[in-house]
Design an enzyme around this catalytic site. Sequence first.
Site, short mmCIF file in Angstrom:
data_model
loop_
_atom_site.label_atom_id
_atom_site.label_comp_id
_atom_site.label_asym_id
_atom_site.label_seq_id
_atom_site.Cartn_x
_atom_site.Cartn_y
_atom_site.Cartn_z
N ALA A 267 44.89 46.17 56.31
CA ALA A 267 44.55 46.80 57.57
C ALA A 267 43.14 47.36 57.44
O ALA A 267 42.56 47.38 56.36
CB ALA A 267 45.54 47.91 57.93
N GLU A 269 40.53 50.64 59.05
CA GLU A 269 40.55 51.93 59.74
C GLU A 269 39.49 52.05 60.83
O GLU A 269 38.91 53.13 61.02
CB GLU A 269 40.36 53.05 58.72
CG GLU A 269 38.99 53.11 58.04
CD GLU A 269 38.88 52.32 56.74
OE1 GLU A 269 37.95 52.57 55.96
OE2 GLU A 269 39.74 51.44 56.51
N GLU A 301 45.88 54.14 57.01
CA GLU A 301 44.79 53.97 57.98
C GLU A 301 44.62 55.22 58.83
O GLU A 301 43.50 55.57 59.21
CB GLU A 301 45.05 52.75 58.86
CG GLU A 301 45.25 51.45 58.09
CD GLU A 301 44.16 51.18 57.06
OE1 GLU A 301 42.99 51.54 57.30
OE2 GLU A 301 44.48 50.61 56.00
#
Length: 846
Positions: A267, A269, A301
């Site tokens: 992922a 941020e 995140e």
Amino acid sequence: MPGTNLTRDEAATRAALLDVTSYSIDLDLTTGDTTFGSTTTIRFTCAEPGADTFADLVGAEVHEITLNGESIDPATAYADSRIALSGLAAENELVVRADCTYSRTGEGLHRFVDPADDRVYLYSQFEVPDARRVYTTFEQPDLKAPFTFNVTAPAHWKVVSNSPTPEPEPLDEGRAVWRFAPTKPMSTYITAIVAGEYHEVQHVYHGKHGDIPLGHYCRQSLVEHLDVDELVKITKQSFAFFEEQFDYPYPFGKYDQLYVPEYNMGAMENAGCVTLRDEYLPRSRQPRSFYEFRCSVITHEMAHMWFGDLVTMKWWDDLWLNESFAEWACYWCEAEVTEFTDAWTGFANARKQTGYRQDQLPSTHPIAADNYDLQAVEVNFDMITYAKGASVLKQLVAWVGLEPFLQGLRQYFKDFEYSNSEFSDLLAALEKASGRELSGWAKEWLQTAGVNTLSPVFELDAEGAYSSFSVSQSAPADWPTLRRHRLGIGLYDEVDGRLVRRTSFEVDVEGPTTQVAELVGEKQPDLLLLNEGDLAYAKVRLDERSLATGIAGLSKLDDSLARAIVWGAAWDMTRDAEMSATDFVALVLANIGQETDAWGVSRIPTYALQAVNLYSAPEHRAELRQRFESGLRELLLAAEPGSDQQLTFARTYAAVAHSDQAIADLEALLDGGLEIEGLAVDQDLRWTLVTALAVNGREGDRIETEAAADNTISGQEHAAAARASRPTAEAKAEAWELAMVRDDVANETQRSVVLAFQRVGQDDVLAPYVEKYLEAADTMWEEKGTQRASTALEFIFPKQLASQELLDRVDAWLESSSANPAAKRYVREGRADVARALAAQVKDAE
């Protein structure tokens, strides 16, 4: 020429010269399938009027450059990924109009067409230095500015960025423009654009500081798998926790989470616009560890919104702090407020092990690495940054106390909001809050590399009690630092068929030997456990009696974190050739069926598989492999129907399957001739079984049949992996072309092929690829780029061909090759794995 590189000194010079007032970025996503229009207006001041500098833009066709109203010729000003700017005024406006290229490798603006329905999806990925592939930038984290995005796209698309999504304004020919409000000041690498035919669901978090809109997005073909209620629950729990603990309101207004395809990372941020792998929306049954990890990604995140986005590192030297903090915070949050209350056990069983492994490779480096340029950042962005860093921060919290740690952190956020800082700023805040001197701690833990080993040293009296006891600390010769450790010690006795903790306490360990007076006179327990509570980042050793207790009955130990320490110690001793692979496999087969930790259940069998395939003595590997296969079959059939154990044992059984009995089982599971109560042979498990048959050359026409039934990108990736797994020269040649040569293969498909290429038991067809691998390593970094080269060079290294001959050949290549240092790093790491395997094989042969 600098190319796409940027040095720390260049960045410091530019930061001293410039102050960026604003960015305005106009993107036209309707100009075709390969390129898009990008017009950037940057307003900035210059501390030395008349000075020169440069802006960054990679891989673009530049049509027009204007500086302070005067036209600049792109043919002379734009070269080597930089736009030369001379004669700056006190106040400046730079306008660059260009066409940029969509990515298929996940860097910049990635474009994906879903084979399930031909819908188009775009998303950006800018960390570390790839915003400059989408718009003109000053690409360094300490030149923050507000950003205004104006995006032209098909009117029926969704368009999401860091600011709340506005109502689109209709244009001609089915197009529309989204004019986003200016953002808060932020770094280029956390800006974001996500656009396409996404499905959208909206919720609201009602928090102590006000309402936060929560958006969740995914591809249309994944809508049925978007378990949005669960995702919203975790998001709300995390917001409530972090806003309370950090004592600072969420800084970016709204919070969107977008599940995107073919994503290189877990992922990212991006401020208020988090992108995540859409594999986190599983279409088939997954074990609890999958959902536990997904939860940690979501909380990781979110922690970045404060640590990284609100307050940002001045330069990439402090990248470790961004990631280490978010990693520590995500497990802390997960354990405190989500259903995954034993998250730290999972961390010990899985994530922390990746840090230990990375720290014992020749490429190890201090947590606070010397990232003198962007190329160094790429090399040092690894599990030392994440897993070791989080482990060390956990120890720092234990060292100063949680409340003083948080007190310092809260002041740090207030002092540096929307600006940049260095680690020394955080350290000063923590010293002030805790009253502890921390510079010495920081030096020994952050500026040195390597992992210490802690071992019990003792003598027993005639009654079997300790007459002396000490903890011995050692360090590898290349990284000889002995550190201070806060260490728990636990004593466990067998009582009524259980291993019960008699007592535990904490001590400070320092130097080569630490006497532990508390244990003198204590009767020797059945199990002595160093690092009780997993406070320390260190390898620990089990004494002879404790190891025997663990092998005979680890499942008698009810404390899951204590079991994780034993599992980890045994695995580490196996990797270090102090415990035989055969004994480790026996430990796993005897105890994994009763393991309750989700990560223990799913990860430990993979360690055993590695022990069988790499660490066992070649002369009796076939026997051990058969014993492991048979043992897994028994575990599979005995597992509770529908349990995580059952699913994990089915997957691992397929991975080790080689006998006629096992292959017949796989075929029968696929065809319905064998049904195991509670085991759903769903799409992903079907691919696991088909691939296992392909490894053994027994797949027939199953790959094409399965691919025809699974017309998704996941199906394409699984099919490519299954084909690459086949034990024929033709299959390997085809797979090599996809993984190492062609440029038109999507990043996740390439990764699937790379991971499937090297298979145990296929030595004859894989032997020619030793030379092909080394030849490719000479030039792959420059020819294929960071993402493709790093994936290929790390995972297609021929470690399963472990031999002294292979070591000698690799050594000769390392001596003679002029390959990029990053490429050489992966070759050295592969070589280290081979050397470790050979040593373990010798131990197993004893």
